[in-house]
Design a protein around this motif. Structure first.
Motif, PDB file in Angstrom:
ATOM      1  N   VAL A  75       0.854  -1.184   0.000  1.00 35.76           N
ATOM      2  CA  VAL A  75       0.000   0.000   0.000  1.00 35.76           C
ATOM      3  C   VAL A  75       0.892   1.236   0.000  1.00 35.76           C
ATOM      4  CG1 VAL A  75      -1.841   1.258   1.159  1.00 35.76           C
ATOM      5  CG2 VAL A  75      -1.705  -1.237   1.388  1.00 35.76           C
ATOM      6  N   ASP A  76       0.690   2.123  -0.973  1.00 35.05           N
ATOM      7  CA  ASP A  76       1.405   3.405  -1.000  1.00 35.05           C
ATOM      8  C   ASP A  76       0.599   4.394  -0.173  1.00 35.05           C
ATOM      9  OD1 ASP A  76       2.613   5.806  -1.502  1.00 35.05           O
ATOM     10  OD2 ASP A  76       2.698   5.571  -3.673  1.00 35.05           O
ATOM     11  N   MET A  77       1.060   4.648   1.049  1.00 36.13           N
ATOM     12  CA  MET A  77       0.300   5.502   1.954  1.00 36.13           C
ATOM     13  C   MET A  77       0.226   6.944   1.449  1.00 36.13           C
ATOM     14  SD  MET A  77      -0.665   3.326   4.146  1.00 36.13           S
ATOM     15  CE  MET A  77      -1.251   4.162   5.603  1.00 36.13           C
ATOM     16  N   GLY A  78       1.175   7.316   0.609  1.00 37.87           N
ATOM     17  CA  GLY A  78       1.152   8.657   0.059  1.00 37.87           C
ATOM     18  C   GLY A  78       0.138   8.820  -1.059  1.00 37.87           C
ATOM     19  N   ALA A  79      -0.397   7.701  -1.557  1.00 44.57           N
ATOM     20  CA  ALA A  79      -1.329   7.759  -2.689  1.00 44.57           C
ATOM     21  C   ALA A  79      -2.780   7.595  -2.268  1.00 44.57           C
ATOM     22  CB  ALA A  79      -0.971   6.677  -3.709  1.00 44.57           C
ATOM     23  N   ILE A  80      -3.015   7.311  -0.988  1.00 47.98           N
ATOM     24  CA  ILE A  80      -4.386   7.119  -0.518  1.00 47.98           C
ATOM     25  C   ILE A  80      -4.966   8.455  -0.067  1.00 47.98           C
ATOM     26  CG2 ILE A  80      -5.849   6.009   1.207  1.00 47.98           C
ATOM     27  CD1 ILE A  80      -3.970   3.708   1.325  1.00 47.98           C
ATOM     28  N   PHE A  85       2.673  -4.423   3.486  1.00 43.24           N
ATOM     29  CA  PHE A  85       3.750  -3.437   3.347  1.00 43.24           C
ATOM     30  C   PHE A  85       3.143  -2.050   3.190  1.00 43.24           C
ATOM     31  CE2 PHE A  85       6.744  -1.230   0.298  1.00 43.24           C
ATOM     32  CZ  PHE A  85       7.611  -0.800   1.293  1.00 43.24           C
ATOM     33  N   LEU A  86       3.383  -1.193   4.162  1.00 35.83           N
ATOM     34  CA  LEU A  86       2.890   0.178   4.127  1.00 35.83           C
ATOM     35  C   LEU A  86       4.049   1.093   3.735  1.00 35.83           C
ATOM     36  CD1 LEU A  86       0.659   0.286   7.351  1.00 35.83           C
ATOM     37  CD2 LEU A  86       0.015  -0.331   5.005  1.00 35.83           C
ATOM     38  N   ASP A  87       4.075   1.468   2.467  1.00 38.70           N
ATOM     39  CA  ASP A  87       5.144   2.327   1.962  1.00 38.70           C
ATOM     40  C   ASP A  87       4.807   3.791   2.260  1.00 38.70           C
ATOM     41  OD1 ASP A  87       7.499   3.005   0.757  1.00 38.70           O
ATOM     42  OD2 ASP A  87       6.826   2.605  -1.290  1.00 38.70           O
ATOM     43  N   ASN A 145       3.941   9.703   5.428  1.00 37.48           N
ATOM     44  CA  ASN A 145       2.989  10.615   4.792  1.00 37.48           C
ATOM     45  C   ASN A 145       1.570  10.469   5.330  1.00 37.48           C
ATOM     46  OD1 ASN A 145       5.027  11.555   3.211  1.00 37.48           O
ATOM     47  ND2 ASN A 145       4.437  10.459   1.367  1.00 37.48           N
ATOM     48  N   LEU A 146       1.365   9.537   6.270  1.00 37.54           N
ATOM     49  CA  LEU A 146       0.023   9.334   6.821  1.00 37.54           C
ATOM     50  C   LEU A 146      -0.347  10.517   7.714  1.00 37.54           C
ATOM     51  CD1 LEU A 146      -2.408   7.441   7.191  1.00 37.54           C
ATOM     52  CD2 LEU A 146      -1.209   6.400   9.125  1.00 37.54           C
ATOM     53  N   PRO A 147      -1.441  11.225   7.413  1.00 39.71           N
ATOM     54  CA  PRO A 147      -1.839  12.377   8.229  1.00 39.71           C
ATOM     55  C   PRO A 147      -2.005  12.000   9.702  1.00 39.71           C
ATOM     56  CG  PRO A 147      -3.102  12.323   6.199  1.00 39.71           C
ATOM     57  CD  PRO A 147      -2.339  11.033   6.261  1.00 39.71           C
ATOM     58  N   PHE A 148      -1.699  12.949  10.566  1.00 43.40           N
ATOM     59  CA  PHE A 148      -1.680  12.688  12.005  1.00 43.40           C
ATOM     60  C   PHE A 148      -3.024  12.162  12.501  1.00 43.40           C
ATOM     61  CE2 PHE A 148      -1.838  13.762  16.501  1.00 43.40           C
ATOM     62  CZ  PHE A 148      -0.590  13.350  16.939  1.00 43.40           C
ATOM     63  N   HIS A 149      -4.125  12.747  12.026  1.00 42.48           N
ATOM     64  CA  HIS A 149      -5.442  12.364  12.555  1.00 42.48           C
ATOM     65  C   HIS A 149      -5.886  10.966  12.114  1.00 42.48           C
ATOM     66  CE1 HIS A 149      -6.431  14.051   8.587  1.00 42.48           C
ATOM     67  NE2 HIS A 149      -7.527  13.314   8.633  1.00 42.48           N
ATOM     68  N   LEU A 150      -5.193  10.396  11.116  1.00 40.40           N
ATOM     69  CA  LEU A 150      -5.515   9.029  10.693  1.00 40.40           C
ATOM     70  C   LEU A 150      -4.611   7.987  11.352  1.00 40.40           C
ATOM     71  CD1 LEU A 150      -6.108   9.559   6.858  1.00 40.40           C
ATOM     72  CD2 LEU A 150      -7.825   9.374   8.674  1.00 40.40           C
ATOM     73  N   GLN A 151      -3.550   8.448  11.969  1.00 38.99           N
ATOM     74  CA  GLN A 151      -2.602   7.518  12.577  1.00 38.99           C
ATOM     75  C   GLN A 151      -3.229   6.729  13.718  1.00 38.99           C
ATOM     76  OE1 GLN A 151       0.934   9.763  13.593  1.00 38.99           O
ATOM     77  NE2 GLN A 151       1.043  10.655  11.533  1.00 38.99           N
ATOM     78  N   ALA A 152      -4.161   7.363  14.459  1.00 34.29           N
ATOM     79  CA  ALA A 152      -4.818   6.671  15.571  1.00 34.29           C
ATOM     80  C   ALA A 152      -5.618   5.472  15.083  1.00 34.29           C
ATOM     81  CB  ALA A 152      -5.717   7.640  16.329  1.00 34.29           C
ATOM     82  N   GLY A 173       9.735   8.282 -10.612  1.00 38.16           N
ATOM     83  CA  GLY A 173       9.411   6.894 -10.296  1.00 38.16           C
ATOM     84  C   GLY A 173       8.312   6.753  -9.257  1.00 38.16           C
ATOM     85  N   ILE A 174       7.352   7.704  -9.235  1.00 45.42           N
ATOM     86  CA  ILE A 174       6.239   7.645  -8.302  1.00 45.42           C
ATOM     87  C   ILE A 174       4.933   7.822  -9.070  1.00 45.42           C
ATOM     88  CG2 ILE A 174       7.567   8.508  -6.340  1.00 45.42           C
ATOM     89  CD1 ILE A 174       6.453  11.278  -6.833  1.00 45.42           C
ATOM     90  N   THR A 175       3.813   7.551  -8.397  1.00 50.10           N
ATOM     91  CA  THR A 175       2.521   7.716  -9.054  1.00 50.10           C
ATOM     92  C   THR A 175       2.128   9.188  -9.068  1.00 50.10           C
ATOM     93  OG1 THR A 175       1.264   7.463  -6.994  1.00 50.10           O
ATOM     94  CG2 THR A 175       1.804   5.447  -8.203  1.00 50.10           C
ATOM     95  N   ARG A 176       1.176   9.531  -9.955  1.00 49.18           N
ATOM     96  CA  ARG A 176       0.689  10.921 -10.011  1.00 49.18           C
ATOM     97  C   ARG A 176       0.059  11.322  -8.683  1.00 49.18           C
ATOM     98  NH1 ARG A 176      -0.546  13.678 -14.950  1.00 49.18           N
ATOM     99  NH2 ARG A 176      -2.370  14.552 -13.894  1.00 49.18           N
ATOM    100  N   GLN A 177      -0.697  10.393  -8.066  1.00 49.73           N
ATOM    101  CA  GLN A 177      -1.342  10.723  -6.791  1.00 49.73           C
ATOM    102  C   GLN A 177      -0.303  11.025  -5.714  1.00 49.73           C
ATOM    103  OE1 GLN A 177      -4.782  11.081  -6.097  1.00 49.73           O
ATOM    104  NE2 GLN A 177      -3.850  12.020  -4.296  1.00 49.73           N
ATOM    105  N   THR A 178       0.777  10.219  -5.687  1.00 46.09           N
ATOM    106  CA  THR A 178       1.853  10.477  -4.726  1.00 46.09           C
ATOM    107  C   THR A 178       2.484  11.835  -4.989  1.00 46.09           C
ATOM    108  OG1 THR A 178       2.312   8.120  -4.507  1.00 46.09           O
ATOM    109  CG2 THR A 178       4.051   9.620  -3.829  1.00 46.09           C
ATOM    110  N   LEU A 179       2.663  12.152  -6.275  1.00 52.25           N
ATOM    111  CA  LEU A 179       3.230  13.453  -6.631  1.00 52.25           C
ATOM    112  C   LEU A 179       2.323  14.584  -6.154  1.00 52.25           C
ATOM    113  CD1 LEU A 179       5.302  15.235  -8.092  1.00 52.25           C
ATOM    114  CD2 LEU A 179       3.999  14.864 -10.204  1.00 52.25           C
ATOM    115  N   TYR A 180       1.011  14.430  -6.369  1.00 54.47           N
ATOM    116  CA  TYR A 180       0.066  15.464  -5.925  1.00 54.47           C
ATOM    117  C   TYR A 180       0.155  15.657  -4.409  1.00 54.47           C
ATOM    118  CZ  TYR A 180      -2.187  14.889 -10.515  1.00 54.47           C
ATOM    119  OH  TYR A 180      -2.441  14.829 -11.856  1.00 54.47           O
TER     120      TYR A 180
END
Length: 445
Positions: free
Chosen positions: A201-206, A243-245, A249-256, A430-437
């Motif tokens: 899972v690309d955590m930066g793309a979710i 695998f959480l890549d 980049n996971l926002p603080f309020h979702l970490q809980a 070498g990253i996805t567009r969503q990760t880039l955004y």
């Protein structure tokens, strides 16, 4: 096990010494037991053992393992190739890993399993070439991991082989392009869970709005467009590795929410109240300094502890220059086959230029440079001129003082070079567009 071998067992518990001696006397010609390590070095010279089984604690009331590590260092000073297996009554994986990093061959936790103890000693004694042959004979997926020959990567490989067989959570850190996902896949390949596919899972793309649905799943009708029940990544990875890549980049309020799932070992789908048990091995990765993020209150400290049972840092390519040319040759071979270019080699000048380059983009940057050179080359030998690389061998002052600043500058440069074409920027990095955004939003670009 070849019985014509000697073992020294060091433990201050006489009952343990008696039990181990009875167990091992049929597997070793000589079993020497010591109730104190004070005579250990003299005994090493006298009996020339094949292996040492070393307890980690000797002083009553002190159970830190420091004594065992001290004597491990003393053994390695005089007998660097002698295998040492650590013996501990405390199932402290972090301490055991520290011992392995500092030269131990393996560790055994008390109370021990007799067969497991014998197998561990047997494996530690075997010559390395025999161990490798035995490992290769085990049926498991082929490895795509290139370890190289550098001392840093050899130590990392030994650590990975030890911890991969456990279910301990692992946090992989390192600069962009060092191969964190590839290492995660290697850990899964060497694990007991390798019969199931790794789930990445690309955590930066979710997107934040889909976080729970993506990770935990949802039920039919739980929200607009939820036309059917859907498993989340946790449930898909049941009995396997998740695998959480880019976990940083996971926002603080979702970490809980992630922490709760990890603590309870269960998830609740969006639109449901029923907990679903999960059995996963968690591997996470980031190029960010999570300890610094904790200090700035950008990352939960309790979540970091949960992720960071084992911490593996991948060294940047510029710190293991002996691996650069072998990696380059692997890439040349791959791209020659891919583009039907025949046999191509590097000129001496090209090798020199490649070695001098700092490779701040690490293996990913090297791979892209080699692919471009193979495509462009019209001769069987690639000249240095095809590598338009700066010859600086130290990081420039304007380069990032932190990994985040370096990443921001790299993205800015790519955007400028691609004239604002974000698809081209994402492909170049070498990253996805969503990760880039997500990264552009984070850096305010």
């Amino acid at each position: 096990m070849n019985k014509k071998r000697t073992i020294i067992v060091v433990d201050d518990n006489k009952g343990v010494l008696t039990a181990v001696q009875m167990l091992l006397k049929s597997h070793f010609e000589q079993v020497v037991t010591l109730s104190s390590p004070t005579t250990l070095l003299a005994s090493l010279r006298e009996v020339n053992p094949s292996i040492v089984l070393l307890d980690m604690n000797f002083t009553a009331g002190i159970n830190t393992g420091n004594e065992g590590l001290f004597w491990l260092h003393e053994i390695k000073k005089q007998h660097p190739t002698l295998p040492v297996v650590l013996f501990t009554a405390y199932a402290d994986i972090e301490l055991a890993v520290r011992g392995i990093k500092e030269g131990a061959a393996d560790f055994v936790v008390k109370p021990w399993d007799n067969q497991k103890l014998i197998e561990t000693l047997d494996t530690a004694i075997l010559p390395q070439k025999n161990i490798k042959k035995r490992k290769q004979s085990i049926e498991q997926p082929a490895s795509s991991m290139y370890w190289g020959s550098s001392h840093a990567m050899e130590n990392l490989r030994l650590l990975v082989e030890k911890v991969a067989a456990t279910d301990a959570n692992i946090l992989i850190t390192g600069e962009n392009g060092t191969g964190k996902e590839m290492l995660a896949r290697e850990i899964h390949r060497l694990s007991k869970r390798n019969k199931e596919a790794l789930v990445a899972v690309d955590m930066g793309a979710i997107t934040e709005s889909l976080f729970e649905s993506e990770l935990f799943g949802h039920t039919k009708g739980s929200f607009t467009d939820a036309h059917a029940d859907r498993q989340g990544k946790f449930e898909t990875a049941n009995h396997s590795t998740l695998f959480l890549d880019e976990i940083g980049n996971l926002p603080f309020h979702l970490q809980a929410k992630l922490l709760t799932a990890l603590q309870r070992r269960s998830i609740i789908q969006v639109g449901s109240n029923e907990p679903i048990p999960i059995d996963i091995r968690l591997v996470s990765a980031t190029n960010r300094n999570l300890n610094e993020m904790v200090r700035k209150e950008e990352f939960r400290e309790d979540l970091l502890y949960r992720l960071n049972t084992i911490h593996i840092e991948i060294p940047p390519l510029r710190e293991r220059k002996e691996d650069i040319i072998p990696l380059t040759e692997l890439f040349i071979d791959r791209f020659c086959k891919q583009y039907d270019k025949g046999n191509i080699t590097l000129s001496s000048a090209a090798k020199e230029r490649i070695i001098k380059h700092p490779w701040y983009g690490n293996i990913r940057e090297l791979e892209h440079a080699i692919e471009k050179a193979v495509i462009i080359s019209d001769t069987p030998t690639i000249p240095a001129e095809l590598f338009t690389l700066p010859l600086k061998t130290t990081m420039p002052e304007e380069a990032a003082s932190t990994l985040e600043e370096m990443e921001m500058k790299m993205i800015q440069k790519a955007i400028e070079g691609c004239n604002g074409n974000l698809s081209a920027v994402a492909a170049q990095l070498g990253i996805t567009r969503q990760t880039l955004y997500n990264k552009m939003k984070k850096f305010g670009l």
